[in-house]
Design an enzyme around this catalytic site. Structure first.
Site: not given
Lengths: 403, 410
Positions: B178, B185, B180-182
């Site tokens: 994940f 964020a 891209g989520d990181h």
């Protein structure tokens, strides 16, 4: 019109390539005054990395440099020349934030480690981005984007699924993901420390390790493993139907996890017989029988283009993504309407379209970025305006090769 | 009432109403909590964060098991929890009261959900003109695809990141975990900090619309520039580099053990030879210059692996680092949690699980010279409901009871 979010904040950057300069760029794009210090003659190494128009190397027109240094003022200064360091400290004095990504050994040798600059400016927020951080047994180890992506554990999770470890080594992400991640972390932490200064009245050193900036992405996996004993990596992770499958003109990425996604997906492709197979009834079954699933699925995807599949599936709330190339993204109507890319006009490279900051702020508009500086472009402005040196003094520094 | 968080941290006195779930949102607010903000999660048994359920301890029939998920712990320590059931009448009013005494609101619902709940920016601005509100979505709040579903892997694909990731000559592959989520964020936490500085100077709050896709796009500019400046379509190149060779993961002793090595220039290549004990192949003239090492990379890699494969990754890295060559072990989870550098820098926070045993959480990815990294255990669902309702919002104990009976606090 409202001023930009960070106007009034003064930043001095002595950093190279991506991580440090990206930190400076984020602050500059948000309205901070950022002075980028480069070594006379050679300048930032991203000036030599391209891409170059027509593949012709030109240190004033490297795409990567032009992206990473928008909205900055550029000056030259040889820190190792006699008088160089003291001139540098004069520049640091009125600044709020200093950014560097030089190796801790080099920073100490040059005299720009925290202890060295704190004396010149006790209120300074000193933002350091290094491969492994400024403390610990490996603080002097050398690294770069590739090493950080590996030592931070992400390479062992990439690609998101493989059949066999042995024939599929840990893999880097395309581009320079670790460098960029570390740059954003440094910008966040530096702004945090600066905010704290309003209450404390004291400067602060921000120590960002690129390895940690990567490893933080694995926070959930680390906790899941250590508390519950379930170890994930690129092979051991559940086969989650999340790898690109081929289609008529490339690949599409799919995400069918929930059963309602699966039902909607079946309807979109016309409820073919194979989808009734009880093997695919639930998520676990679809993972377990992925090869069979993919074979059937591909028969359908091969008849459609990736954009067709993308819009068709998304209109029915099924998460498919086209495996886009640069031109697809640049042509995307959505991306265009969002104004995601910004045009800048550079004296040497001409008009260029660059990705903008990834958010829109209602009170602090993000305008057309000022182009990255030519090497030493703002020497007169900064040495004259900020330090009050005369024309002759500046010329003298130039002659001695200090600037 | 000012936020009562740890009072000698950079964001002490800043309060965040946290209406996030999944990963990108909670990961952004855990960073703000790490800087000392008082972060109050608004969640409920009716609609708990998915992460509270991703645990082998979880059982549908036992709400207490929502408190046992390590996935939740890692992104939610240092936060408080108000269990407010946003499907009940009266709940939006309480949420707005919380916003009134907050500085920041962060949410990552699908576009339009906050408005439907009566918690859109226009409504929140009315109760608190100085509020900073951040919305995090896959595609942003505007544009024809604003309602499209995004998950990390489909987002990696959409942005172009997948098109440049993969083994050489093979199909495009998604970056794992994940990622891209990181990155989103991180970008989200930066945006909030920028808005805080803006508010401090001007008194003005604002709305921030963050697109996770654009966060990823902003980290691969060279892909777009290569196309724009020379019409080149970037492709996956495995672990290799355009300019450096050798550059890759080399097999070492043990199962799935690899050393990552990047030789930046000809001088480092000479040093490599010394580190490897000066074998004949390292001295070959055909490998002396970078351009030639790039050309004969397959052959070069075979030689290098003949040196690495009988040694542990640690031995290889120590030898190379003693000559100043960028290198490191390619860590899996076991390698990561045993890493002496990360351990000595206090990157791991070891905490007991309520059901017994210990596990690790990660501190924020920075060290600040003048501030300790705070740590408060991740909250049980609703652990701070009384604190928020009675102490912060000034309701009586009796009123609080009534809210519980009405399942508003749930």
């Amino acid at each position: 019109m409202s001023p930009s979010a960070l106007s009034g904040i003064k930043v001095i950057e002595y950093a190279d390539f991506i991580s440090g300069p990206f930190c400076g760029k984020l602050l500059a794009d948000m309205g901070a005054t950022v002075i980028k210090v480069e070594t006379p003659g050679s300048g930032d190494s991203s000036r030599r990395s391209g891409p170059f128009a027509g593949n012709k190397p030109d240190p004033e027109a490297s795409g990567l440099f032009l992206y990473l240094n928008t909205n900055k003022s550029g000056i030259t200064l040889d820190l190792e020349a006699p008088g160089g360091l003291s001139l540098f400290k004069d520049l640091v004095k009125p600044c709020d934030i200093f950014i560097t990504n030089h190796h801790p050994g080099a920073a100490r040798k040059l005299g720009i480690h925290y202890a060295g600059l704190k004396k010149a400016n006790p209120f300074l927020v000193y933002a350091s981005v290094t491969p492994f951080g400024l403390t610990g047994p490996q603080k002097n180890y050398h690294g770069n984007n590739f090493i950080a992506f590996n030592t931070g554990g992400m390479a062992s999770f990439t690609p998101d699924w493989v059949e066999d470890h042995g024939s599929c080594p840990p893999l880097q992400a395309g581009g320079y993901q670790a460098d960029y991640a570390a740059g954003i972390v440094a910008a966040t932490a530096a702004l945090g420390a600066l905010y704290g200064r309003y209450a404390s009245g004291k400067g602060c050193m921000v120590d960002v390790s690129e390895q940690e900036a990567v490893a933080f992405a694995l926070a959930r996996s680390v906790s899941f493993y250590t508390y519950e004993g379930i170890r994930q990596d690129r092979q051991k992770i559940e086969r989650s139907m999340e790898s690109p499958v081929p289609c008529k003109d490339g690949y599409v990425e799919l995400h069918i996890v929930e059963d309602n996604h699966w039902q909607a997906f079946r309807e979109v492709i016309g409820n073919p017989e194979w989808t009734e197979d009880p093997l695919f009834k639930n998520y676990a079954g679809r993972c377990h029988n992925w090869n069979l699933m993919e074979e059937n699925l591909t028969r359908w995807t091969m008849q459609h283009t990736r954009q067709e599949i993308y819009h068709l599936m998304q209109s029915r709330r099924v998460a498919f993504g086209p495996v886009n190339k640069a031109e697809d993204v640049l042509r995307s109507e959505h991306i265009k309407q969002r104004g995601c890319f910004k045009e800048t006009n550079h004296p040497r490279a001409g008009k260029l379209t660059l990705p903008g900051v990834p958010f829109k702020m209602s009170a602090a508009p993000n305008n057309t970025p000022a182009p990255a500086p030519l090497l030493g472009q703002h020497n007169r402005q900064v040495y004259g305006g900020m330090l009050g040196l005369s024309r002759e003094e500046i010329a003298g520094l130039g002659k001695k090769g200090i600037i | 009432m000012k936020a009562k968080s740890n009072n000698n941290l950079p964001l002490s006195g800043i309060r965040v109403a946290d209406l996030t779930w999944w990963q990108a949102g909670p990961q952004a607010t855990v960073l703000l909590a790490g800087l000392g903000a008082e972060v109050i999660r608004v969640e409920s048994r009716q609609r708990p964060d998915i992460m509270r359920r991703v645990s082998t301890h979880f059982r549908e029939d036992d709400p207490a098991t929502l408190n046992y998920s390590p996935h939740f712990y890692s992104l939610n320590y240092n936060k408080k929890s108000l269990s407010l059931n946003l499907t009940r009448p009266g709940s939006a009013g309480i949420a707005r009261e919380l916003v009134k005494i907050s500085d920041i609101v962060v949410e990552n619902f699908a576009g339009g959900v906050m408005e439907r709940l009566g918690l859109g920016y226009a409504a929140l601005k009315e109760v608190n003109p100085g509020i900073i509100m951040l919305s995090v979505t896959g595609m942003g709040q505007t544009g024809p695809e604003k309602h499209y579903l995004s998950y990390a892997q489909t987002m990696h694909a959409f942005t172009g990141l997948t098109s440049i990731t993969g083994y050489a000559g093979g199909p495009p592959r998604s970056v794992g975990a994940f990622w891209g989520d990181h990155v989103s964020a991180y970008s989200a936490s930066f945006a909030v900090l920028a808005a805080l500085h803006h508010r401090r100077r001007t008194g003005e709050g604002q709305y921030i619309d963050l697109s996770m896709s654009e966060a990823v796009i902003s980290t691969i500019p060279e892909v777009f520039l290569a196309y724009e400046m020379k019409g080149e379509v970037s492709k996956p190149r495995g672990n290799r580099d355009e300019l450096m060779a050798p550059h890759g993961c080399y097999r070492c002793k043990g199962e799935d053990c690899w050393a990552a090595i990047a030789v930046r220039n000809d001088m480092e290549w000479q040093a490599f030879g010394r580190a490897a004990g000066s074998p004949a192949w390292a001295g070959k003239r055909k490998f002396a210059r970078a351009a030639d090492r790039l050309r004969y990379q397959d052959e070069l890699d075979t030689f290098i692996e003949s040196w690495t494969r009988d040694r542990t990754a640690r031995e290889v890295v120590e030898a190379l680092q003693s000559e100043g060559i960028p290198s490191g072990t390619s860590s899996d989870l076991d390698g990561l949690i045993a890493d002496p550098q990360l351990r000595q820098r206090g990157f791991f926070i070891r905490r007991r699980h309520p059901k017994g045993g210990y596990g690790l959480q990660l501190r924020a990815p920075w060290k600040l010279s003048d501030y300790p990294h705070p740590y408060q255990p991740p909250p049980d669902l609703g652990q701070h409901s009384r604190y928020v309702i009675c102490e912060l919002l000034g309701r009586t104990e009796e009123e609080f009871r009534k809210l519980i009976d009405a399942k508003v606090i749930y």
